[in-house]
Design a protein around this motif. Structure first.
Motif, PDB file in Angstrom:
ATOM      1  N   LEU A  15      -5.758  66.261   7.260  1.00  0.00           N
ATOM      2  CA  LEU A  15      -6.797  66.780   8.149  1.00  0.00           C
ATOM      3  C   LEU A  15      -6.320  68.103   8.737  1.00  0.00           C
ATOM      4  N   HIS A  21     -10.601  75.095  16.376  1.00  0.00           N
ATOM      5  CA  HIS A  21     -10.755  73.739  16.874  1.00  0.00           C
ATOM      6  C   HIS A  21     -10.720  73.796  18.391  1.00  0.00           C
ATOM      7  N   PRO A  22     -11.585  73.026  19.064  1.00  0.00           N
ATOM      8  CA  PRO A  22     -11.668  73.172  20.524  1.00  0.00           C
ATOM      9  C   PRO A  22     -10.379  72.876  21.271  1.00  0.00           C
ATOM     10  N   SER A  23      -9.491  72.068  20.720  1.00  0.00           N
ATOM     11  CA  SER A  23      -8.347  71.649  21.546  1.00  0.00           C
ATOM     12  C   SER A  23      -7.012  72.215  21.118  1.00  0.00           C
ATOM     13  N   LEU A 125     -10.012  69.147  30.015  1.00  0.00           N
ATOM     14  CA  LEU A 125     -10.985  69.172  28.917  1.00  0.00           C
ATOM     15  C   LEU A 125     -10.458  68.403  27.716  1.00  0.00           C
ATOM     16  N   ASP A 126      -9.148  68.547  27.433  1.00  0.00           N
ATOM     17  CA  ASP A 126      -8.563  67.820  26.306  1.00  0.00           C
ATOM     18  C   ASP A 126      -8.716  66.322  26.489  1.00  0.00           C
ATOM     19  N   SER A 136     -15.071  68.217  35.194  1.00  0.00           N
ATOM     20  CA  SER A 136     -15.018  68.465  36.636  1.00  0.00           C
ATOM     21  C   SER A 136     -13.691  69.106  36.999  1.00  0.00           C
ATOM     22  N   LEU A 139     -13.636  72.726  35.934  1.00  0.00           N
ATOM     23  CA  LEU A 139     -14.412  73.656  36.751  1.00  0.00           C
ATOM     24  C   LEU A 139     -13.788  73.851  38.121  1.00  0.00           C
ATOM     25  N   TYR A 140     -13.239  72.774  38.695  1.00  0.00           N
ATOM     26  CA  TYR A 140     -12.582  72.929  39.999  1.00  0.00           C
ATOM     27  C   TYR A 140     -11.397  73.875  39.876  1.00  0.00           C
ATOM     28  N   VAL A 365      -3.809  65.591  20.589  1.00  0.00           N
ATOM     29  CA  VAL A 365      -4.421  66.572  21.477  1.00  0.00           C
ATOM     30  C   VAL A 365      -3.747  66.556  22.845  1.00  0.00           C
TER      31      VAL A 365
ATOM     32  N   ALA B  33     -25.047  66.054  36.299  1.00  0.00           N
ATOM     33  CA  ALA B  33     -23.671  66.381  35.947  1.00  0.00           C
ATOM     34  C   ALA B  33     -23.265  67.701  36.574  1.00  0.00           C
ATOM     35  N   MET B  36     -22.374  67.269  40.176  1.00  0.00           N
ATOM     36  CA  MET B  36     -21.067  66.634  40.368  1.00  0.00           C
ATOM     37  C   MET B  36     -19.930  67.613  40.142  1.00  0.00           C
ATOM     38  N   GLN B  37     -20.162  68.612  39.299  1.00  0.00           N
ATOM     39  CA  GLN B  37     -19.080  69.533  38.955  1.00  0.00           C
ATOM     40  C   GLN B  37     -19.231  70.872  39.651  1.00  0.00           C
ATOM     41  N   ASN B  71     -20.674  71.067  -1.359  1.00  0.00           N
ATOM     42  CA  ASN B  71     -20.251  69.780  -1.912  1.00  0.00           C
ATOM     43  C   ASN B  71     -20.770  68.585  -1.142  1.00  0.00           C
ATOM     44  N   LYS B 134     -13.996  65.882   7.048  1.00  0.00           N
ATOM     45  CA  LYS B 134     -13.073  64.807   7.418  1.00  0.00           C
ATOM     46  C   LYS B 134     -13.246  64.380   8.865  1.00  0.00           C
ATOM     47  N   PHE B 135     -13.620  65.328   9.715  1.00  0.00           N
ATOM     48  CA  PHE B 135     -13.859  64.953  11.115  1.00  0.00           C
ATOM     49  C   PHE B 135     -15.023  63.967  11.203  1.00  0.00           C
ATOM     50  N   ILE B 138     -13.886  60.465   9.913  1.00  0.00           N
ATOM     51  CA  ILE B 138     -13.100  59.693  10.883  1.00  0.00           C
ATOM     52  C   ILE B 138     -13.999  59.193  12.000  1.00  0.00           C
ATOM     53  N   ARG B 142     -14.743  55.309  13.172  1.00  0.00           N
ATOM     54  CA  ARG B 142     -14.610  54.840  14.552  1.00  0.00           C
ATOM     55  C   ARG B 142     -15.890  54.206  15.063  1.00  0.00           C
ATOM     56  N   ILE B 207     -20.148  58.210  27.408  1.00  0.00           N
ATOM     57  CA  ILE B 207     -18.858  58.216  28.078  1.00  0.00           C
ATOM     58  C   ILE B 207     -18.745  56.949  28.885  1.00  0.00           C
ATOM     59  N   ASP B 210     -17.353  57.296  24.130  1.00  0.00           N
ATOM     60  CA  ASP B 210     -17.804  58.290  23.170  1.00  0.00           C
ATOM     61  C   ASP B 210     -16.716  58.616  22.148  1.00  0.00           C
ATOM     62  N   GLU B 215     -14.922  64.873  21.827  1.00  0.00           N
ATOM     63  CA  GLU B 215     -15.037  66.297  21.620  1.00  0.00           C
ATOM     64  C   GLU B 215     -13.710  66.984  21.415  1.00  0.00           C
ATOM     65  N   SER B 216     -12.695  66.501  22.147  1.00  0.00           N
ATOM     66  CA  SER B 216     -11.443  67.236  22.093  1.00  0.00           C
ATOM     67  C   SER B 216     -10.735  67.034  20.759  1.00  0.00           C
ATOM     68  N   GLU B 217     -11.016  65.931  20.062  1.00  0.00           N
ATOM     69  CA  GLU B 217     -10.302  65.709  18.807  1.00  0.00           C
ATOM     70  C   GLU B 217     -11.169  65.963  17.596  1.00  0.00           C
ATOM     71  N   LEU B 218     -12.380  65.362  17.587  1.00  0.00           N
ATOM     72  CA  LEU B 218     -13.183  65.364  16.370  1.00  0.00           C
ATOM     73  C   LEU B 218     -14.313  66.383  16.403  1.00  0.00           C
ATOM     74  N   VAL B 219     -14.095  67.472  17.132  1.00  0.00           N
ATOM     75  CA  VAL B 219     -15.065  68.553  17.252  1.00  0.00           C
ATOM     76  C   VAL B 219     -16.385  68.014  17.795  1.00  0.00           C
TER      77      VAL B 219
END
Lengths: 380, 253
Positions: A15, A21-23, A125-126, A136, A139-140, A365, B33, B36-37, B71, B134-135, B138, B142, B207, B210, B215-219
């Motif tokens: 992989l 990649h975001p992280s 975020l990670d 949160s 952003l803080y 990550v 959301a 809250m942030q 492909n 591949k993301f 996986i 899951r 969440i 999720d 998001e942080s691992e599998l885009v």
């Protein structure tokens, strides 16, 4: 053409994580060989952000290099120019006025806080993703960082690449207004940072994601040249501000936070405690700022070109990420013959290949984020 | 013509109301959301509080270029989002969620609902498998593991009220609760509701469950390769499904 994939026997699936990649905190490519969700083998590929800073410097006068270097580690620009300038000053035996040195420390510590805030925010975020608790935290942290950048702007005129340091002193002075703003900033930051520290260090979810994940042993740190929070998280008492003091760090009393296990949790906690120590240092700078000249040389337009004597010199300072060293070879001319940057992120990142095998994708990550690499610094 | 009005009109009515509700639930989620942030959230499109933002989002996604990766299995790749959307809408034929709108009223409604809504996973599986990524693969592994394992507690908790009330039909369940909701049934009511709530979060991939979209691992999980209208279908279907489970929860408890 036949679409055949040749794979060595490392696992079921190769992989590619990154370079987009975001992280991966920038442009970094990890090739993970997986077996199910478990990582069997890791190959890392660097160099996507290589800008040739070292080679570029060989064609610049010594006074022109610091602004270029500030683009190197872009989250704490001052420490780059500070390290370079300290090396040159030792080569040429240039004295720095005390007030200038205090101001350098002031800016450097403010950027240390802002850099650690970015590290913590992106780490959130990670861990959490865009809608979860992580956002949160992100952003803080960025809100507080914005306040620091505002104060940097009132002092130096620039939010980010402050360009404060020059060989022999500093460029800009503080006035009443900017001192008042710095005082207000410290009063604002202290309760906020303490609050975040209390919340995060006791958070059940955070502890479960980071405790005993990515444990770096002392031997591994020493053999791969880890420094900064990565080394201190593993219980190695190494901070150049104390061990081999530069500027006026001897005048201030502050502690060096240490971890014991060397896991991701310890590294994050070390970073958070360091921000509180930095606030202590800034308070002491503000209360004991001496009067005096800003620079021991003439203004840059009328100053003589710097020509260090033949020979080489190495000097390191403590950047937010660890030991940032500059090795400069001079041939007696006004430009360096060779300059080598010893980047802390690079050495810290080299641990990744040994750390990841045996863990899960989700932990990869977390571990990468806890090393806090900055790819401007890694690739230079 | 008479047949058309008899069958198509209620379907059209249900779907349009449903999509409107879902669009504004998304808007509400974003606003809450944001609060809250310490952000503002959508506010520019549709002046008071960004009320037209869902419409703008939908329009933007529809106008986007339709692309599919090299492909990939083109047929299955296009079929995945359609399947997911159709199935999640179909489950609403059984739910009396607005204006007495129940289209099919049988006394096996609950069982049918569970059977239909668990078909969504097939569409997601097709989407992840066919996008040659591949993301996505996986993520699909899951999500299947997660949904299969959380579906069991979900169904068992739904059976508890049915055994007590003695029926699987929604109208009987509702009329049984005329005097008191099932959630107030001593001890059993509260325990089943808590288990139902947790496993429904897992069913809807929200969440903190999720995993599939981590998001942080599998885009962005199985939707990584999707864009434009196909992504919109997935997005909408996810919220429709979530809304369906919530409606089910409010009927049973």
């Amino acid at each position: 053409m036949e679409n055949k994939i040749i794979e060595k026997d490392f696992g079921d699936l190769a992989l590619n994580m990154g370079p987009q990649h975001p992280s991966t905190h920038g442009v970094f490519r990890l090739k993970l060989h997986l077996e199910g969700e478990r990582i069997n083998h890791v190959e890392s590929y660097l160099g996507y952000l290589h800008r040739g800073v070292e080679k570029l410097s060989e064609n610049l006068d010594y006074d022109m290099i610091p602004p270029v270097l500030e683009r190197d580690d872009y989250l704490s620009p001052t420490s780059n120019s500070l390290g370079f300038i300290n090396t040159i000053e030792e080569m040429c035996n240039i004295e720095v006025p005390e007030r200038a040195s205090y101001l350098r420390v002031l800016i450097a510590e403010m950027q240390r806080i802002s850099s650690h805030l970015v590290a913590l925010g992106t780490y959130g975020l990670d861990l959490g993703g865009a809608l979860g608790g992580g956002a949160s935290l992100f952003l803080y942290c960025f809100r507080e960082r914005e306040k620091i950048l505002d104060v940097l702007e009132t002092i130096t005129g620039t939010r980010f690449h402050t360009n404060m340091n020059q060989v022999g002193g500093v460029r800009y002075d503080v006035n009443e207004e900017s001192l008042k703003k710095t005082h207000e900033l410290i009063e604002y930051l202290k309760p906020k940072l303490t609050e975040y520290f209390d919340v995060i260090s006791n958070d059940e979810i955070f502890m479960q994601r980071t405790k005993n994940i990515g444990v770096i042993s002392k031997d591994l740190v020493l053999s791969s040249g880890g420094s900064g929070p990565v080394a201190r998280g593993s219980g190695i008492n190494y901070d150049i501000r104390k061990n081999n003091s530069y500027e006026v760090y001897d005048n201030f009393s502050f502690e060096i936070p240490m971890g014991s296990n060397g896991d991701s949790y310890d590294r994050t906690i070390v970073r958070m405690k360091e921000t509180l120590e930095s606030i202590k240092i800034i308070e002491q700078v503000l209360s004991s700022l001496p009067e005096g000249a800003l620079c021991s040389r003439k203004p840059l337009k009328s100053a003589k070109l710097l020509k260090p004597p033949k020979g080489s010199h190495y000097k390191a300072i403590e950047s937010p990420r660890g030991e940032l060293g500059f090795f400069i070879v001079s041939d007696g001319s006004s430009m360096p013959y060779r300059m080598k940057i010893r980047a802390p992120s690079f050495s810290n990142l080299s641990i990744v290949e040994k750390l990841l095998p045996g863990t899960y994708i989700a932990d990869a990550v977390v571990i990468l984020g806890s090393l806090d690499p900055v790819f401007g610094d890694v690739d230079r | 013509m008479g047949i058309f009005i008899e069958f198509a009109l209620p379907i059209f009515k249900t779907i349009s109301i449903l999509i409107l509700i879902v669009a504004y639930l998304v808007w509400l989620e974003r606003k809450v959301a944001a609060k809250m942030q310490s952000r503002i959230g959508p506010y520019l499109v549709g002046k008071p509080h960004g009320l037209l933002q869902p419409l703008a989002d939908a329009l933007k996604l529809m106008l986007k270029d339709d692309s599919s990766p090299k492909n990939s299995d083109r047929l299955l790749f296009n079929f995945g989002p359609i399947w997911v959307m159709v199935v999640s809408l179909a489950s609403f034929a059984l739910l009396p969620f607005i204006f007495d709108n129940q289209m099919i009223n049988t006394n096996l409604a609950l069982m049918l609902f569970i059977a239909i809504s668990s078909l969504i996973i097939v569409g997601i599986f097709i989407a992840g498998w066919s996008s040659n990524n591949k993301f996505a693969l996986i993520s699909v592994i899951r999500i299947i593991a997660q949904i299969i394992s959380y579906e069991i507690p979900l169904i068992i908790t739904l059976l508890v009220p049915c055994i007590i009330m003695g029926s699987l039909g929604f109208s009987e369940i509702i009329s049984y609760q005329k005097n008191s909701w099932f959630i107030f049934y001593p001890i059993i009511g509260q325990i089943t509701f808590i288990i139902f709530f947790i496993s429904s979060l897992a069913e809807g991939n929200r969440i903190p469950f999720d995993l599939s979209e981590a998001e942080s691992e599998l885009v962005s999980g199985y939707t990584t390769e999707y864009s434009g209208i196909k992504f919109a279908l997935f997005y909408l279907a996810e919220y429709v499904h979530l809304f369906g489970i919530s409606v089910l929860g409010s009927i049973i408890f």
